[in-house]
Design a protein around this motif. Structure first.
Motif, PDB file in Angstrom:
ATOM      1  N   TYR A 143      -4.796  11.368   0.950  1.00  0.00           N
ATOM      2  CA  TYR A 143      -3.504  11.610   1.610  1.00  0.00           C
ATOM      3  C   TYR A 143      -2.417  12.098   0.662  1.00  0.00           C
ATOM      4  O   TYR A 143      -1.350  12.516   1.095  1.00  0.00           O
ATOM      5  CB  TYR A 143      -3.020  10.300   2.271  1.00  0.00           C
ATOM      6  CG  TYR A 143      -3.168   9.073   1.382  1.00  0.00           C
ATOM      7  CD1 TYR A 143      -2.217   8.754   0.425  1.00  0.00           C
ATOM      8  CD2 TYR A 143      -4.299   8.246   1.486  1.00  0.00           C
ATOM      9  CE1 TYR A 143      -2.376   7.653  -0.397  1.00  0.00           C
ATOM     10  CE2 TYR A 143      -4.454   7.132   0.667  1.00  0.00           C
ATOM     11  CZ  TYR A 143      -3.486   6.846  -0.276  1.00  0.00           C
ATOM     12  OH  TYR A 143      -3.649   5.768  -1.107  1.00  0.00           O
TER      13      TYR A 143
ATOM     14  N   GLN B 196       7.733   4.642 -11.511  1.00  0.00           N
ATOM     15  CA  GLN B 196       6.565   4.951 -10.677  1.00  0.00           C
ATOM     16  C   GLN B 196       5.883   6.220 -11.150  1.00  0.00           C
ATOM     17  O   GLN B 196       6.541   7.152 -11.604  1.00  0.00           O
ATOM     18  CB  GLN B 196       6.974   5.116  -9.202  1.00  0.00           C
ATOM     19  CG  GLN B 196       5.739   5.179  -8.320  1.00  0.00           C
ATOM     20  CD  GLN B 196       6.046   5.401  -6.848  1.00  0.00           C
ATOM     21  OE1 GLN B 196       6.226   6.516  -6.406  1.00  0.00           O
ATOM     22  NE2 GLN B 196       6.090   4.312  -6.102  1.00  0.00           N
TER      23      GLN B 196
ATOM     24  N   GLY C   4       1.736   8.530 -11.122  1.00  0.00           N
ATOM     25  CA  GLY C   4       0.299   8.576 -10.909  1.00  0.00           C
ATOM     26  C   GLY C   4      -0.374   7.753 -12.001  1.00  0.00           C
ATOM     27  O   GLY C   4       0.281   7.255 -12.921  1.00  0.00           O
TER      28      GLY C   4
ATOM     29  N   ILE D  39       2.413   1.720 -11.151  1.00  0.00           N
ATOM     30  CA  ILE D  39       1.551   2.665 -11.861  1.00  0.00           C
ATOM     31  C   ILE D  39       0.069   2.409 -11.562  1.00  0.00           C
ATOM     32  O   ILE D  39      -0.800   2.751 -12.363  1.00  0.00           O
ATOM     33  CB  ILE D  39       1.830   2.653 -13.396  1.00  0.00           C
ATOM     34  CG1 ILE D  39       1.788   1.229 -13.960  1.00  0.00           C
ATOM     35  CG2 ILE D  39       3.181   3.290 -13.684  1.00  0.00           C
ATOM     36  CD1 ILE D  39       1.915   1.155 -15.487  1.00  0.00           C
TER      37      ILE D  39
ATOM     38  N   GLU E  24      -2.545  -0.395   0.835  1.00  0.00           N
ATOM     39  CA  GLU E  24      -2.891   0.824   1.608  1.00  0.00           C
ATOM     40  C   GLU E  24      -3.554   0.524   2.956  1.00  0.00           C
ATOM     41  O   GLU E  24      -3.134   1.036   3.964  1.00  0.00           O
ATOM     42  CB  GLU E  24      -3.748   1.829   0.808  1.00  0.00           C
ATOM     43  CG  GLU E  24      -3.208   2.194  -0.574  1.00  0.00           C
ATOM     44  CD  GLU E  24      -1.846   2.881  -0.600  1.00  0.00           C
ATOM     45  OE1 GLU E  24      -1.278   3.131   0.462  1.00  0.00           O
ATOM     46  OE2 GLU E  24      -1.334   3.125  -1.712  1.00  0.00           O
TER      47      GLU E  24
ATOM     48  N   PRO F 207       6.099   5.789   7.090  1.00  0.00           N
ATOM     49  CA  PRO F 207       5.136   6.599   7.840  1.00  0.00           C
ATOM     50  C   PRO F 207       4.281   7.451   6.910  1.00  0.00           C
ATOM     51  O   PRO F 207       4.758   7.909   5.868  1.00  0.00           O
ATOM     52  CB  PRO F 207       6.050   7.492   8.696  1.00  0.00           C
ATOM     53  CG  PRO F 207       7.328   7.572   7.919  1.00  0.00           C
ATOM     54  CD  PRO F 207       7.481   6.246   7.234  1.00  0.00           C
ATOM     55  N   PHE F 208       3.036   7.657   7.291  1.00  0.00           N
ATOM     56  CA  PHE F 208       2.220   8.685   6.623  1.00  0.00           C
ATOM     57  C   PHE F 208       2.814  10.043   6.984  1.00  0.00           C
ATOM     58  O   PHE F 208       3.220  10.261   8.133  1.00  0.00           O
ATOM     59  CB  PHE F 208       0.766   8.602   7.117  1.00  0.00           C
ATOM     60  CG  PHE F 208       0.014   9.900   6.894  1.00  0.00           C
ATOM     61  CD1 PHE F 208      -0.406  10.272   5.622  1.00  0.00           C
ATOM     62  CD2 PHE F 208      -0.239  10.761   7.963  1.00  0.00           C
ATOM     63  CE1 PHE F 208      -1.066  11.479   5.414  1.00  0.00           C
ATOM     64  CE2 PHE F 208      -0.908  11.969   7.762  1.00  0.00           C
ATOM     65  CZ  PHE F 208      -1.317  12.326   6.494  1.00  0.00           C
TER      66      PHE F 208
HETATM   67  N1  SAM Z   1      -0.015   5.487  -8.442  1.00  0.00           N
HETATM   68  C1  SAM Z   1       0.707   4.371  -7.942  1.00  0.00           C
HETATM   69  C2  SAM Z   1      -0.104   3.633  -6.909  1.00  0.00           C
HETATM   70  O1  SAM Z   1      -1.230   4.048  -6.649  1.00  0.00           O
HETATM   71  O2  SAM Z   1       0.359   2.631  -6.401  1.00  0.00           O
HETATM   72  C3  SAM Z   1       2.086   4.717  -7.416  1.00  0.00           C
HETATM   73  C4  SAM Z   1       2.288   6.066  -6.827  1.00  0.00           C
HETATM   74  S1  SAM Z   1       1.645   6.285  -5.178  1.00  0.00           S
HETATM   75  C5  SAM Z   1       1.990   7.990  -4.926  1.00  0.00           C
HETATM   76  C6  SAM Z   1       2.886   5.456  -4.187  1.00  0.00           C
HETATM   77  C7  SAM Z   1       2.631   5.366  -2.703  1.00  0.00           C
HETATM   78  O3  SAM Z   1       2.897   6.594  -2.052  1.00  0.00           O
HETATM   79  C8  SAM Z   1       1.229   5.056  -2.271  1.00  0.00           C
HETATM   80  O4  SAM Z   1       0.985   3.688  -2.366  1.00  0.00           O
HETATM   81  C9  SAM Z   1       1.156   5.594  -0.836  1.00  0.00           C
HETATM   82  O5  SAM Z   1       1.215   4.562   0.133  1.00  0.00           O
HETATM   83  C10 SAM Z   1       2.385   6.520  -0.761  1.00  0.00           C
HETATM   84  N2  SAM Z   1       1.978   7.862  -0.317  1.00  0.00           N
HETATM   85  C11 SAM Z   1       1.113   8.702  -0.920  1.00  0.00           C
HETATM   86  N3  SAM Z   1       0.903   9.801  -0.162  1.00  0.00           N
HETATM   87  C12 SAM Z   1       1.653   9.658   0.955  1.00  0.00           C
HETATM   88  C13 SAM Z   1       1.833  10.448   2.130  1.00  0.00           C
HETATM   89  N4  SAM Z   1       1.184  11.582   2.290  1.00  0.00           N
HETATM   90  N5  SAM Z   1       2.688   9.985   3.078  1.00  0.00           N
HETATM   91  C14 SAM Z   1       3.348   8.818   2.901  1.00  0.00           C
HETATM   92  N6  SAM Z   1       3.199   8.025   1.831  1.00  0.00           N
HETATM   93  C15 SAM Z   1       2.366   8.428   0.853  1.00  0.00           C
END
Ligand code: SAM
Ligand code: FES
Length: 348
Positions: free
Chosen positions: A71, A109, A111, A141, A165, A234-235
């Motif tokens: 996602y 925050q 990747g 992180i 998630e 929201p996604f």
């Molecule tokens: N890498 C860290 C982790 O995995 O927790 C932090 C960064 S990660 C991008 C943060 C959050 O962004 C994820 O836990 C996810 O729920 C959310 N996220 C990622 N893609 C998304 C999307 N397409 N729509 C909404 N939320 C999203």
């Protein structure tokens, strides 16, 4: 029709329902009962936090990631993502600007970026905590070993955000490649708690393949974990991911889940997320009015904002940190709330 009111009253008094009852609430609630639930949630937040909204300054310090979540716009396989990482100096500049604006929590925050080794993270954490001893530091992180989490905690990190998630194993495997496991994500969360962090879990509302049963399982898992913070939004699809053509989560469902969470966890720190503000211009205001009590505006330099693109059309990517804070202060004032200059710790 107000037929679910007894269930909502019981959720409020017992702070819990059965899985089946949660599914009933998530699938069968009328507009009128949703209003009833959101009002109860808003009152619960008011009781514990008054009209004060806590803010966290979000510093998106790297968009390199070894993971390939289906996602996520900054997943490893997105070769068109323009990668960046901020230097220690640039991160400290963000904190400096944020502190002057009234932020007392910084969230680092990123990747899962191997270039940011444990030693570099420890150095960064110590430096931030030395420069801003009155501020809380949150890390986000990803999945690490117990030893790494412990090192970061000892270096001074106070909190950790790691959305679970989805609590359902089968659903987890539909959102992630095989090397990522729901059990490991959960293990991390319990270990973070054991170490002493204030811990945040959460999930995306309307994620692909998500059912009402899945959300009910998420609620049950959250009750078991009992986190200090819960991040839900929201996604939203990103055009360069396998889920590019999927429908986004809705505001209606997100507000309902926020309200349910507030009734389940009256004192939890609950953000109205940027994703909610992205799917609707008044999404964050409506989130606050459904029981949320935290905002996480962006402190990253404007030069990199657009590159930390988890989903399409993310808001606030062009504004300076100061503009973001004053814009939010104004928005909150319009609905009768104010931004607090406060660490905003979890209070049991
Ligand atoms: N890498 C860290 C982790 O995995 O927790 C932090 C960064 S990660 C991008 C943060 C959050 O962004 C994820 O836990 C996810 O729920 C959310 N996220 C990622 N893609 C998304 C999307 N397409 N729509 C909404 N939320 C999203
Ligand atoms: Fe790693 Fe999204 S896949 S941050």
């Amino acid at each position: 029709m107000a037929e679910l009111r007894p269930l909502i009253d019981r959720l409020e008094s017992q702070q819990m329902l059965s899985k089946k009852e949660f599914v009933t609430l998530l699938t069968g609630i009328s507009a009128e009962d949703t209003k009833y639930l959101r009002e109860k949630a808003r009152r619960a937040a008011r009781k514990h936090f008054g009209n004060r909204i806590y803010t966290r300054g979000l510093i998106e310090f790297t968009n390199y990631c070894r993971n390939d979540c289906y996602y996520c716009g900054i997943r490893r396989s997105n070769t068109r993502a323009c990668r960046y990482r901020l230097s220690k100096e640039a991160i400290l500049d963000c904190c400096k600007a944020g502190y002057a604006l009234g932020f007392r929590t910084f969230v680092l925050q990123g990747g899962e970026d191997a270039k940011y080794s444990d030693d570099l993270m420890v150095d960064l954490i110590k430096e931030i905590k030395k420069s801003y001893p009155d501020c809380a530091l949150t890390l986000s992180i990803g999945e690490k070993s117990y030893e790494s989490y412990l090192k970061f905690y000892k270096a001074g990190a106070d909190r950790y955000l790691l959305r679970h998630e989805t609590a359902n194993k089968a659903h987890y495997s539909m959102l992630h490649p095989p090397e990522l496991k729901a059990e490991n994500r959960k293990r991390c969360l319990f270990e973070l708690k054991e170490i002493g962090y204030q811990v945040g879990a959460g999930f995306m509302v309307g994620a692909p393949y998500q059912t009402a049963e899945d959300i009910a399982e998420d609620l049950l898992f959250l009750k078991e974990l009992s986190p200090h913070m819960i991040g839900i939004g929201p996604f939203i699809p990103h055009h360069q991911t396998p889920f590019a053509d999927r429908a986004p989560g809705t505001m209606k469902q997100t507000l309902l889940v926020l309200g349910i969470l507030r009734l389940m966890f009256p004192k939890v720190l609950l953000p109205a997320t940027t994703a909610l503000g992205t799917i609707h211009p008044l999404g964050r205001e409506k989130g606050i009015l459904s029981g949320a009590n935290v905002l996480m505006p962006n402190l990253s330099p404007t030069t990199v904002r657009k590159k930390y693109e988890l989903y399409d059309n993310k808001i606030c990517t062009g504004d300076e940190a100061a503009e973001c804070r004053s814009c939010l202060a104004r928005r909150m004032q319009e609905i009768g709330y104010e931004l607090a200059v406060d660490r905003g710790d979890y209070k049991p």
